[in-house]
Enzyme design. Structure first.
Site, PDB file in Angstrom:
ATOM      1  N   GLU A   1      46.057  37.316  32.435  1.00  0.00           N
ATOM      2  CA  GLU A   1      45.767  39.342  32.443  1.00  0.00           C
ATOM      3  C   GLU A   1      47.717  39.852  32.911  1.00  0.00           C
ATOM      4  OE1 GLU A   1      42.743  40.923  35.933  1.00  0.00           O
ATOM      5  OE2 GLU A   1      44.435  42.544  35.695  1.00  0.00           O
TER       6      GLU A   1
ATOM      7  N   LYS B   1      34.409  42.809  37.432  1.00  0.00           N
ATOM      8  CA  LYS B   1      35.517  42.403  38.312  1.00  0.00           C
ATOM      9  C   LYS B   1      35.011  43.306  40.539  1.00  0.00           C
ATOM     10  CE  LYS B   1      40.489  43.643  39.286  1.00  0.00           C
ATOM     11  NZ  LYS B   1      41.657  44.111  38.553  1.00  0.00           N
TER      12      LYS B   1
ATOM     13  N   ARG C   1      51.070  48.093  33.950  1.00  0.00           N
ATOM     14  CA  ARG C   1      51.881  48.922  35.503  1.00  0.00           C
ATOM     15  C   ARG C   1      53.961  48.879  34.687  1.00  0.00           C
ATOM     16  NH1 ARG C   1      48.676  46.060  39.884  1.00  0.00           N
ATOM     17  NH2 ARG C   1      47.081  45.846  38.769  1.00  0.00           N
TER      18      ARG C   1
HETATM   19  C1  3PG Z   1      45.732  43.833  40.901  1.00  0.00           C
HETATM   20  O1  3PG Z   1      44.890  44.158  40.450  1.00  0.00           O
HETATM   21  O2  3PG Z   1      47.034  44.511  42.128  1.00  0.00           O
HETATM   22  C2  3PG Z   1      44.982  42.786  41.691  1.00  0.00           C
HETATM   23  O3  3PG Z   1      43.995  42.961  42.218  1.00  0.00           O
HETATM   24  C3  3PG Z   1      46.377  42.112  42.423  1.00  0.00           C
HETATM   25  O4  3PG Z   1      45.135  42.110  43.423  1.00  0.00           O
HETATM   26  P1  3PG Z   1      46.516  40.822  44.976  1.00  0.00           P
HETATM   27  O5  3PG Z   1      48.218  40.686  44.425  1.00  0.00           O
HETATM   28  O6  3PG Z   1      45.947  41.046  46.412  1.00  0.00           O
HETATM   29  O7  3PG Z   1      46.065  39.988  44.692  1.00  0.00           O
END
Ligand code: 3PG
Length: 212
Positions: free
Chosen positions: A41, A129, A45
Site C-alpha cells: 500500500e 480496514k 501522501r
Molecule cells: C496509516 O495510514 O498511517 C497507517 O495506519 C499506518 O499506521 P502505523 O504507522 O501506526 O502503522
C-alpha cells in the site's frame, strides 16, 4: 478485478508505505518482495507518490500495488491512472465508494465504528480496514464487532507492530494487518534495503498468537 479479501492470501501483513523520494520506490518494493511481502500500500501522501507507484508497477511485476490514503474522487483517479489494482481509504464515504466502483478499483475502506461498518456494508463492502486500530479499541473492539457482524472481516491498521500483530491475527475476523513498521523512514533515507527485507521476512512469517 481482484477481490480485496484475496489480498490476505499473500501473507499476514500489508505494509503502509510513505515515499518521499522517487528513487526510493523501486529498491524499496524490491526489498519488500525479496522478504516475501508482495502486497504493497503506497500512500498518496507525498507529491511523488503517484510517480512512485507508476515506477513500481512498471519495474516490479511481482508486487501487487495499491494506493493508500484515498480521500476523494481525484485520489481514486490518480490511483487508477498510476496502475494500482486496489485502493485503501482511511474512512468511508458513499462518494469514494461510487468513485471506486466507477473506476473499477477494488476498495478497502477504513472504519472505526459500528455505524461505519453498516454504511460500508450497505454499499456491498464486507472486507474493511479497521483504522486506527490500536487507538480505536484494538483487539477488544474487533472482538466486540464480531458479534453483530460475523460476516465482516477486517484489516486492522494503525499503531500495530510486529509484537502486537499476532494478537490481531488470532481473531476470527482478521487474516491480515497493515502497518508502517516494515518501512521505517530512516531505513529509506539510508537506503538500508537489507533492513527492509529483514523486517519484511519477519512480518511475512508472523503467526497468530495462541490466545487472542
Ligand atoms: C496509516 O495510514 O498511517 C497507517 O495506519 C499506518 O499506521 P502505523 O504507522 O501506526 O502503522
Amino acid at each position: 478485478m481482484l477481490s480485496t479479501l484475496s489480498l490476505a492470501d499473500h501473507g499476514p501483513v500489508i505494509p503502509v508505505i510513505v515515499l518521499q523520494r522517487i528513487e526510493h520506490a523501486v529498491p524499496l518494493a524490491e526489498a519488500l518482495v525479496a522478504g516475501g511481502v508482495k502486497v504493497l500500500e503506497v500512500t498518496l501522501r507525498t507529491p511523488v507518490a503517484q510517480a512512485c507507484i507508476e515506477a513500481i508497477v512498471k519495474a516490479v511485476p511481482q508486487a501487487i500495488v495499491g494506493a493508500g490514503t484515498l480521500r476523494g474522487v481525484a485520489d481514486v483517479r490518480a490511483a487508477r491512472d498510476a496502475g494500482c489494482v486496489f485502493g485503501v481509504s482511511p474512512g468511508y464515504t458513499r462518494e469514494i465508494g461510487a468513485a471506486c466502483r466507477d473506476a473499477k478499483l477494488p476498495l478497502l475502506p477504513g472504519v472505526a465504528t459500528a455505524s461505519e461498518v453498516m454504511a460500508a456494508n450497505a454499499d456491498g463492502l464486507t472486507f474493511l480496514k479497521f483504522f486506527p486500530a490500536v487507538q480505536a479499541g484494538g483487539v477488544a473492539m474487533l472482538k466486540a464487532l464480531h458479534g453483530p457482524f460475523p460476516d465482516v472481516s477486517f484489516c486492522p491498521t494503525g499503531g500495530i507492530t510486529a509484537d502486537g500483530a499476532p494478537s490481531f491475527l488470532a481473531l476470527p475476523n482478521v487474516r491480515v494487518c497493515g502497518g508502517s513498521w516494515l518501512t521505517p523512514a530512516d531505513a529509506l533515507e539510508q537506503g538500508d534495503w537489507a533492513r527492509v527485507t529483514r523486517l519484511a521476512r519477519e512480518a511475512s512469517t508472523l503467526h497468530a498468537a495462541k490466545k487472542a
